[in-house]
Design a protein around this motif. Structure first.
Motif, PDB file in Angstrom:
ATOM      1  N   LYS A 152       0.862  -1.177   0.000  1.00  0.00           N
ATOM      2  CA  LYS A 152       0.000   0.000   0.000  1.00  0.00           C
ATOM      3  C   LYS A 152       0.901   1.231   0.000  1.00  0.00           C
ATOM      4  CE  LYS A 152      -3.861   2.075   2.548  1.00  0.00           C
ATOM      5  NZ  LYS A 152      -4.735   1.927   3.732  1.00  0.00           N
ATOM      6  N   ASP A 153       0.923   1.950  -1.118  1.00  0.00           N
ATOM      7  CA  ASP A 153       1.859   3.065  -1.267  1.00  0.00           C
ATOM      8  C   ASP A 153       3.292   2.593  -1.017  1.00  0.00           C
ATOM      9  OD1 ASP A 153      -0.234   4.861  -1.803  1.00  0.00           O
ATOM     10  OD2 ASP A 153      -0.572   5.171   0.339  1.00  0.00           O
ATOM     11  N   PHE A 154       3.554   1.376  -1.469  1.00  0.00           N
ATOM     12  CA  PHE A 154       4.881   0.739  -1.380  1.00  0.00           C
ATOM     13  C   PHE A 154       5.313   0.455   0.051  1.00  0.00           C
ATOM     14  CE2 PHE A 154       4.934   2.744  -5.570  1.00  0.00           C
ATOM     15  CZ  PHE A 154       5.207   1.612  -6.338  1.00  0.00           C
ATOM     16  N   ARG A 155       4.356   0.345   0.962  1.00  0.00           N
ATOM     17  CA  ARG A 155       4.652  -0.101   2.319  1.00  0.00           C
ATOM     18  C   ARG A 155       3.789  -1.323   2.626  1.00  0.00           C
ATOM     19  NH1 ARG A 155       9.228   2.135   2.769  1.00  0.00           N
ATOM     20  NH2 ARG A 155       9.253   0.685   4.528  1.00  0.00           N
ATOM     21  N   LEU A 156       4.159  -2.077   3.652  1.00  0.00           N
ATOM     22  CA  LEU A 156       3.391  -3.257   4.023  1.00  0.00           C
ATOM     23  C   LEU A 156       2.002  -2.858   4.513  1.00  0.00           C
ATOM     24  CD1 LEU A 156       5.988  -5.470   5.951  1.00  0.00           C
ATOM     25  CD2 LEU A 156       5.328  -5.576   3.542  1.00  0.00           C
ATOM     26  N   ASP A 157       0.995  -3.554   3.998  1.00  0.00           N
ATOM     27  CA  ASP A 157      -0.388  -3.330   4.409  1.00  0.00           C
ATOM     28  C   ASP A 157      -0.749  -4.443   5.399  1.00  0.00           C
ATOM     29  OD1 ASP A 157      -3.111  -2.996   4.685  1.00  0.00           O
ATOM     30  OD2 ASP A 157      -3.485  -2.635   2.554  1.00  0.00           O
ATOM     31  N   ALA A 160      -4.336  -5.831   5.383  1.00  0.00           N
ATOM     32  CA  ALA A 160      -4.613  -6.688   4.223  1.00  0.00           C
ATOM     33  C   ALA A 160      -3.955  -8.054   4.386  1.00  0.00           C
ATOM     34  CB  ALA A 160      -4.129  -6.014   2.947  1.00  0.00           C
ATOM     35  N   ILE A 161      -2.766  -8.078   4.955  1.00  0.00           N
ATOM     36  CA  ILE A 161      -2.088  -9.359   5.202  1.00  0.00           C
ATOM     37  C   ILE A 161      -2.885 -10.190   6.191  1.00  0.00           C
ATOM     38  CG2 ILE A 161      -0.002 -10.455   6.094  1.00  0.00           C
ATOM     39  CD1 ILE A 161       1.516  -7.900   5.160  1.00  0.00           C
ATOM     40  N   GLN A 162      -3.324  -9.547   7.258  1.00  0.00           N
ATOM     41  CA  GLN A 162      -4.099 -10.261   8.272  1.00  0.00           C
ATOM     42  C   GLN A 162      -5.391 -10.810   7.679  1.00  0.00           C
ATOM     43  OE1 GLN A 162      -4.901  -7.941  11.786  1.00  0.00           O
ATOM     44  NE2 GLN A 162      -5.308  -9.766  13.008  1.00  0.00           N
ATOM     45  N   ALA A 163      -6.037 -10.036   6.815  1.00  0.00           N
ATOM     46  CA  ALA A 163      -7.289 -10.473   6.199  1.00  0.00           C
ATOM     47  C   ALA A 163      -7.061 -11.648   5.240  1.00  0.00           C
ATOM     48  CB  ALA A 163      -7.928  -9.309   5.449  1.00  0.00           C
ATOM     49  N   GLU A 189       7.379  -2.448  10.592  1.00  0.00           N
ATOM     50  CA  GLU A 189       6.624  -3.236   9.618  1.00  0.00           C
ATOM     51  C   GLU A 189       6.923  -4.726   9.785  1.00  0.00           C
ATOM     52  OE1 GLU A 189       6.060  -0.972   5.496  1.00  0.00           O
ATOM     53  OE2 GLU A 189       8.118  -0.808   6.233  1.00  0.00           O
ATOM     54  N   LEU A 190       8.206  -5.054   9.901  1.00  0.00           N
ATOM     55  CA  LEU A 190       8.599  -6.462  10.011  1.00  0.00           C
ATOM     56  C   LEU A 190       8.115  -7.066  11.335  1.00  0.00           C
ATOM     57  CD1 LEU A 190      12.209  -6.189   8.565  1.00  0.00           C
ATOM     58  CD2 LEU A 190      10.159  -7.021   7.405  1.00  0.00           C
ATOM     59  N   ALA A 191       8.131  -6.281  12.394  1.00  0.00           N
ATOM     60  CA  ALA A 191       7.646  -6.772  13.688  1.00  0.00           C
ATOM     61  C   ALA A 191       6.174  -7.159  13.605  1.00  0.00           C
ATOM     62  CB  ALA A 191       7.854  -5.715  14.767  1.00  0.00           C
TER      63      ALA A 191
END
Length: 397
Positions: A152-157, A160-163, A189-191
């Motif tokens: 999402k805007d080149f960052r982790l979403d 959306a991952i959880q969904a 983000e990684l955490a």
């Protein structure tokens, strides 16, 4: 008894395994070049540097010393020991060289062996896109479900991952720094990814091929270093990018013993073992002073090229992009020209002789983008972007 087989179709598991779009562009660009056209390659992810001299010399000496016989299935013990220190210095994680490090024929074999070793038909594999083209084909080869979760805007979403997580989720694949966007993910983000993996009990395949190629204030973090994550993380990397050794085909897997033992059951039936004299040469040279200086120079040069291509692209208001923090790629959005990335890349190659890769190959959400590699000279970058600008102006007329 007659069998109505059409052998040209191949095995059923290859139904959704298609030729690499990167290689398709390379082949066409090479044909155009061989016909005498002034092709500029902004497509291939290959450093234009030579392999460091110490590595070449040590490998020649190993060949002269007759290290030409089989080594361990896991790879030459001396290189695994050297890699133990190298990986610990880079990631902060200690891997037992006897049981937790496997040498492979390039990072590609590491990905292949890992995915084939753990993914079953009908498993869900979450892939954060845009992503390296190999992931999708390997997941499809396993007849599993490729679950595409775009950035999402080149960052982790994270939402959306959880969904996307289901009871069938077996693995999540992340590439950090990212090919093709050049994004370097933050510790926060990684955490969040790690928390989901622990709560939902899935593996993480962390492709860290570009971990040394990070610029500016960005910092690389390995997922394996987070609390309780070594036990569920498989780290895949190699020498191709950092050491300018694309043609040497040396990669590695680092994983806890209980996972590495599973991967070995696939690895020993694919390549048996890598080229012994190359591994011996690397063990004696990859951490030499001269090699480290050569790698440092290459990283600094890529950083300069990153700044240069961003500067040149900023002169073309019809194009937008996200400034990369790592690797040597960036994605360029061409949608203001009312063309898809496929269409723009094709015209750019056939009429202006600049090779780029349509970014749809890296994820369906990126149909409006092309990928540019700046692993080439400053002159090629300037001329390549100049030709891109020419094409943009011609399209606008």
């Amino acid at each position: 008894m007659e069998h109505a087989y059409d052998f040209s179709i191949g095995a059923r598991r290859l139904k959704n395994v298609h030729p690499s779009a990167i290689r398709k562009v390379l082949e066409r660009a090479t044909i155009l070049k061989n016909e005498g056209n002034p092709v500029i390659f902004l497509s291939i992810g290959e450093p234009d540097f030579d392999t460091p001299e110490d590595i070449k010399s040590a490998t020649i000496q190993a060949l002269t010393d007759n290290f030409t016989h089989y080594t361990s299935n896991r790879g030459y013990p001396g290189l695994r020991k050297t890699l133990q220190h190298y990986i610990k210095n880079e990631t902060g994680v200690d891997y037992d060289p006897d049981s937790e490090i496997i040498l492979t024929s390039g990072g590609a074999e590491g990905l292949n062996n890992t995915i084939l070793s753990f993914v079953d038909p009908d498993d869900d594999v979450i892939v954060l896109t845009p992503s390296f083209v190999n992931y999708k084909s390997l997941v499809n080869m396993c007849e599993a479900h490729f679950v595409d979760v775009p950035l999402k805007d080149f960052r982790l979403d994270i939402e959306a991952i959880q969904a996307a997580i289901t009871s069938k989720t077996k693995m999540l694949i992340i590439n950090n720094p990212n090919n093709p966007s050049g994004v370097v993910f933050t510790r926060e983000e990684l955490a969040a990814i790690c928390k989901l993996a622990r709560e939902n009990n899935f593996l993480i395949l962390s492709d860290e091929m570009y971990s040394q190629l990070v610029y500016g204030d960005s910092v690389f973090y390995s997922i394996a270093n987070f609390p309780d994550m070594k036990e569920r993380t498989i780290l895949v990397s190699g020498f191709s990018k950092t050491f300018a050794m694309t043609g040497w085909r040396v990669g590695y897997i680092a994983a806890p013993k209980h996972l590495a033992d599973v991967i070995m059951r696939t690895h020993q039936y694919s390549t048996t073992s890598g080229t012994t004299f190359i591994q011996v040469g690397l063990s004696k040279s990859m951490e030499s002073k001269n090699t480290k200086q050569a790698v440092d120079l290459m990283v600094k040069t890529f950083s300069k090229r990153r700044d240069l291509i961003v500067k040149e692209l900023s002169k073309i208001p019809e194009l937008t992009y996200s400034k990369p923090d790592g690797a040597f790629y960036l994605l360029v959005n061409v949608s203001k020209l009312r063309l898809s990335g496929d269409e723009f890349a094709k015209v750019l190659l056939e009429e202006k002789y600049v090779a780029t890769v349509p970014a749809k190959a890296f994820g369906d959400a990126y149909v409006d983008y092309i990928r540019i590699s700046y692993a080439t000279s400053e002159d090629n970058i300037i001329e390549g972007v100049h030709r891109i600008s020419e094409l943009v102006q011609e399209i606008k007329r």
